[in-house]
Design a protein around this motif. Sequence first.
Motif, PDB file in Angstrom:
ATOM      1  N   LEU A  16      -2.494   2.074  -1.030  1.00  0.00           N
ATOM      2  CA  LEU A  16      -2.342   3.490  -0.711  1.00  0.00           C
ATOM      3  C   LEU A  16      -0.912   3.771  -0.295  1.00  0.00           C
ATOM      4  O   LEU A  16      -0.244   2.917   0.287  1.00  0.00           O
ATOM      5  CB  LEU A  16      -3.274   3.876   0.443  1.00  0.00           C
ATOM      6  N   ASN A  17      -0.458   4.966  -0.568  1.00  0.00           N
ATOM      7  CA  ASN A  17       0.840   5.400  -0.076  1.00  0.00           C
ATOM      8  C   ASN A  17       0.706   5.613   1.433  1.00  0.00           C
ATOM      9  O   ASN A  17      -0.394   5.522   1.988  1.00  0.00           O
ATOM     10  CB  ASN A  17       1.257   6.692  -0.788  1.00  0.00           C
ATOM     11  N   ALA A  18       1.786   5.920   2.101  1.00  0.00           N
ATOM     12  CA  ALA A  18       1.748   6.121   3.551  1.00  0.00           C
ATOM     13  C   ALA A  18       0.881   7.319   3.931  1.00  0.00           C
ATOM     14  O   ALA A  18       0.424   7.413   5.074  1.00  0.00           O
ATOM     15  CB  ALA A  18       3.165   6.288   4.096  1.00  0.00           C
ATOM     16  N   ASP A  19       0.610   8.226   2.986  1.00  0.00           N
ATOM     17  CA  ASP A  19      -0.265   9.369   3.254  1.00  0.00           C
ATOM     18  C   ASP A  19      -1.733   9.064   2.930  1.00  0.00           C
ATOM     19  O   ASP A  19      -2.568   9.957   2.900  1.00  0.00           O
ATOM     20  CB  ASP A  19       0.207  10.608   2.490  1.00  0.00           C
ATOM     21  N   PHE A  20      -2.034   7.793   2.667  1.00  0.00           N
ATOM     22  CA  PHE A  20      -3.385   7.305   2.394  1.00  0.00           C
ATOM     23  C   PHE A  20      -3.961   7.802   1.073  1.00  0.00           C
ATOM     24  O   PHE A  20      -5.171   7.846   0.903  1.00  0.00           O
ATOM     25  CB  PHE A  20      -4.339   7.592   3.563  1.00  0.00           C
ATOM     26  N   SER A  29      -3.960   1.703  -8.528  1.00  0.00           N
ATOM     27  CA  SER A  29      -2.938   0.904  -7.849  1.00  0.00           C
ATOM     28  C   SER A  29      -3.579  -0.246  -7.088  1.00  0.00           C
ATOM     29  O   SER A  29      -4.118  -0.054  -6.007  1.00  0.00           O
ATOM     30  CB  SER A  29      -2.090   1.779  -6.923  1.00  0.00           C
ATOM     31  N   LEU A  30      -3.546  -1.410  -7.699  1.00  0.00           N
ATOM     32  CA  LEU A  30      -4.110  -2.622  -7.110  1.00  0.00           C
ATOM     33  C   LEU A  30      -3.057  -3.715  -7.067  1.00  0.00           C
ATOM     34  O   LEU A  30      -2.217  -3.798  -7.960  1.00  0.00           O
ATOM     35  CB  LEU A  30      -5.301  -3.126  -7.949  1.00  0.00           C
ATOM     36  N   TRP A  31      -3.114  -4.541  -6.020  1.00  0.00           N
ATOM     37  CA  TRP A  31      -2.260  -5.719  -5.922  1.00  0.00           C
ATOM     38  C   TRP A  31      -3.137  -6.951  -5.889  1.00  0.00           C
ATOM     39  O   TRP A  31      -4.240  -6.926  -5.341  1.00  0.00           O
ATOM     40  CB  TRP A  31      -1.421  -5.686  -4.653  1.00  0.00           C
ATOM     41  N   SER A  32      -2.615  -8.033  -6.394  1.00  0.00           N
ATOM     42  CA  SER A  32      -3.314  -9.314  -6.293  1.00  0.00           C
ATOM     43  C   SER A  32      -3.362  -9.727  -4.825  1.00  0.00           C
ATOM     44  O   SER A  32      -2.582  -9.240  -3.997  1.00  0.00           O
ATOM     45  CB  SER A  32      -2.578 -10.383  -7.104  1.00  0.00           C
ATOM     46  N   TRP A  33      -4.252 -10.641  -4.504  1.00  0.00           N
ATOM     47  CA  TRP A  33      -4.356 -11.103  -3.113  1.00  0.00           C
ATOM     48  C   TRP A  33      -3.056 -11.745  -2.657  1.00  0.00           C
ATOM     49  O   TRP A  33      -2.655 -11.574  -1.508  1.00  0.00           O
ATOM     50  CB  TRP A  33      -5.551 -12.035  -2.939  1.00  0.00           C
ATOM     51  N   GLN A  34      -2.328 -12.440  -3.569  1.00  0.00           N
ATOM     52  CA  GLN A  34      -1.071 -13.076  -3.185  1.00  0.00           C
ATOM     53  C   GLN A  34      -0.007 -12.033  -2.835  1.00  0.00           C
ATOM     54  O   GLN A  34       0.693 -12.156  -1.824  1.00  0.00           O
ATOM     55  CB  GLN A  34      -0.532 -13.976  -4.308  1.00  0.00           C
ATOM     56  N   ASP A  35       0.124 -10.989  -3.690  1.00  0.00           N
ATOM     57  CA  ASP A  35       1.110  -9.943  -3.420  1.00  0.00           C
ATOM     58  C   ASP A  35       0.772  -9.189  -2.133  1.00  0.00           C
ATOM     59  O   ASP A  35       1.663  -8.790  -1.380  1.00  0.00           O
ATOM     60  CB  ASP A  35       1.194  -8.969  -4.597  1.00  0.00           C
ATOM     61  N   THR A  36      -0.505  -9.003  -1.905  1.00  0.00           N
ATOM     62  CA  THR A  36      -0.938  -8.292  -0.694  1.00  0.00           C
ATOM     63  C   THR A  36      -0.579  -9.084   0.562  1.00  0.00           C
ATOM     64  O   THR A  36      -0.023  -8.525   1.518  1.00  0.00           O
ATOM     65  CB  THR A  36      -2.458  -8.033  -0.745  1.00  0.00           C
ATOM     66  N   ILE A  37      -0.882 -10.377   0.565  1.00  0.00           N
ATOM     67  CA  ILE A  37      -0.553 -11.211   1.736  1.00  0.00           C
ATOM     68  C   ILE A  37       0.954 -11.243   1.966  1.00  0.00           C
ATOM     69  O   ILE A  37       1.429 -11.137   3.096  1.00  0.00           O
ATOM     70  CB  ILE A  37      -1.139 -12.628   1.573  1.00  0.00           C
ATOM     71  N   LYS A  38       1.703 -11.347   0.887  1.00  0.00           N
ATOM     72  CA  LYS A  38       3.168 -11.345   1.006  1.00  0.00           C
ATOM     73  C   LYS A  38       3.644 -10.042   1.659  1.00  0.00           C
ATOM     74  O   LYS A  38       4.475 -10.067   2.575  1.00  0.00           O
ATOM     75  CB  LYS A  38       3.793 -11.514  -0.378  1.00  0.00           C
ATOM     76  N   ALA A  39       3.101  -8.893   1.207  1.00  0.00           N
ATOM     77  CA  ALA A  39       3.501  -7.601   1.779  1.00  0.00           C
ATOM     78  C   ALA A  39       3.113  -7.499   3.251  1.00  0.00           C
ATOM     79  O   ALA A  39       3.848  -6.931   4.054  1.00  0.00           O
ATOM     80  CB  ALA A  39       2.869  -6.462   0.975  1.00  0.00           C
ATOM     81  N   PHE A  41       2.895 -10.054   5.407  1.00  0.00           N
ATOM     82  CA  PHE A  41       3.802 -10.889   6.185  1.00  0.00           C
ATOM     83  C   PHE A  41       5.237 -10.354   6.205  1.00  0.00           C
ATOM     84  O   PHE A  41       5.983 -10.625   7.141  1.00  0.00           O
ATOM     85  CB  PHE A  41       3.753 -12.338   5.716  1.00  0.00           C
ATOM     86  N   LEU A  42       5.612  -9.574   5.194  1.00  0.00           N
ATOM     87  CA  LEU A  42       6.929  -8.935   5.200  1.00  0.00           C
ATOM     88  C   LEU A  42       6.905  -7.613   5.963  1.00  0.00           C
ATOM     89  O   LEU A  42       7.900  -6.903   6.005  1.00  0.00           O
ATOM     90  CB  LEU A  42       7.414  -8.717   3.762  1.00  0.00           C
ATOM     91  N   ASP A  43       5.737  -7.279   6.542  1.00  0.00           N
ATOM     92  CA  ASP A  43       5.549  -6.077   7.354  1.00  0.00           C
ATOM     93  C   ASP A  43       5.835  -4.788   6.572  1.00  0.00           C
ATOM     94  O   ASP A  43       6.382  -3.833   7.100  1.00  0.00           O
ATOM     95  CB  ASP A  43       6.419  -6.149   8.612  1.00  0.00           C
ATOM     96  N   ARG A  44       5.415  -4.767   5.305  1.00  0.00           N
ATOM     97  CA  ARG A  44       5.611  -3.585   4.455  1.00  0.00           C
ATOM     98  C   ARG A  44       4.364  -2.714   4.365  1.00  0.00           C
ATOM     99  O   ARG A  44       4.434  -1.596   3.877  1.00  0.00           O
ATOM    100  CB  ARG A  44       6.024  -4.018   3.051  1.00  0.00           C
ATOM    101  N   VAL A  45       3.216  -3.271   4.804  1.00  0.00           N
ATOM    102  CA  VAL A  45       1.954  -2.536   4.693  1.00  0.00           C
ATOM    103  C   VAL A  45       1.144  -2.672   5.969  1.00  0.00           C
ATOM    104  O   VAL A  45       1.352  -3.594   6.760  1.00  0.00           O
ATOM    105  CB  VAL A  45       1.097  -3.050   3.502  1.00  0.00           C
ATOM    106  N   ASN A  46       0.221  -1.739   6.148  1.00  0.00           N
ATOM    107  CA  ASN A  46      -0.795  -1.818   7.193  1.00  0.00           C
ATOM    108  C   ASN A  46      -2.110  -2.193   6.524  1.00  0.00           C
ATOM    109  O   ASN A  46      -2.429  -1.675   5.448  1.00  0.00           O
ATOM    110  CB  ASN A  46      -0.972  -0.461   7.889  1.00  0.00           C
ATOM    111  N   VAL A  68      -4.830  -1.543   1.673  1.00  0.00           N
ATOM    112  CA  VAL A  68      -3.593  -1.532   2.457  1.00  0.00           C
ATOM    113  C   VAL A  68      -2.885  -0.205   2.236  1.00  0.00           C
ATOM    114  O   VAL A  68      -3.048   0.431   1.191  1.00  0.00           O
ATOM    115  CB  VAL A  68      -2.643  -2.709   2.105  1.00  0.00           C
ATOM    116  N   SER A  69      -2.108   0.203   3.228  1.00  0.00           N
ATOM    117  CA  SER A  69      -1.283   1.400   3.077  1.00  0.00           C
ATOM    118  C   SER A  69       0.170   1.017   3.303  1.00  0.00           C
ATOM    119  O   SER A  69       0.475   0.197   4.174  1.00  0.00           O
ATOM    120  CB  SER A  69      -1.711   2.501   4.058  1.00  0.00           C
ATOM    121  N   LEU A  70       1.033   1.603   2.505  1.00  0.00           N
ATOM    122  CA  LEU A  70       2.468   1.349   2.661  1.00  0.00           C
ATOM    123  C   LEU A  70       2.944   1.926   3.985  1.00  0.00           C
ATOM    124  O   LEU A  70       2.464   2.973   4.425  1.00  0.00           O
ATOM    125  CB  LEU A  70       3.251   1.994   1.511  1.00  0.00           C
ATOM    126  N   LYS A  71       3.881   1.263   4.611  1.00  0.00           N
ATOM    127  CA  LYS A  71       4.442   1.769   5.865  1.00  0.00           C
ATOM    128  C   LYS A  71       5.470   2.861   5.607  1.00  0.00           C
ATOM    129  O   LYS A  71       5.694   3.717   6.467  1.00  0.00           O
ATOM    130  CB  LYS A  71       5.069   0.622   6.664  1.00  0.00           C
TER     131      LYS A  71
END
Length: 186
Positions: A16-20, A29-39, A41-46, A68-71
């Motif tokens: 989700l975008n920051a506006d959910f 808009s889907l991310w793989s589990w690996q890309d999601t975990i990376k985001a 840990f990089l503190d780019r998503v909630n 997840v939502s983008l920060k």
Amino acid sequence: MQFVPVAPEACPALVLNADFRPLSYYPLSLWSWQDTIKAVFLDRVNIVSEYDKVVRSPTFEFRLPSVVSLKTYVKPSRTPAFTRFNVFLRDRFTCQYCGEHDDLTFDHVIPRSKGGQTTWENVVAACSPCNLLKGGYLPQQINMYPAQKPVRPSVAQLHRNGRYFPPNYLHDSWQDYLYWDTELDP
């Protein structure tokens, strides 16, 4: 009750975008589990929601995020890219000559051999048989006219059309963020 293991690959995260709102509906808009975990840990998503699935390392355990939502808000594009997929989406995955949904290609209404351009205003979805039948003829020469005049769609129009085609897999945790209307008239 038998336990059936779920592979992490079967656990994509809805982004989700920051506006959910989803970054896109079609493709979703889907991310793989690996890309999601990376985001994460990089503190780019909630993390908004999680699966029951856990991944482990020798020293760490982590529940896989399902939403997840983008920060940081990403401003959506105002003009959609001209792609084969977006032409099909604009035309609702329907041949503009006969209404068929299978074996789609795209057709230049004014053939390239007659000076037609590859633009939103000159390309339509066409099934292979209709495309072959029309060939290099102008519409008036063979009496084949598109059902709808080809136009440049807005991003909102593509999103609206995308809602006619929900993906095969929708996790329950995604339902509050997606608006698939099965009552729409195609």
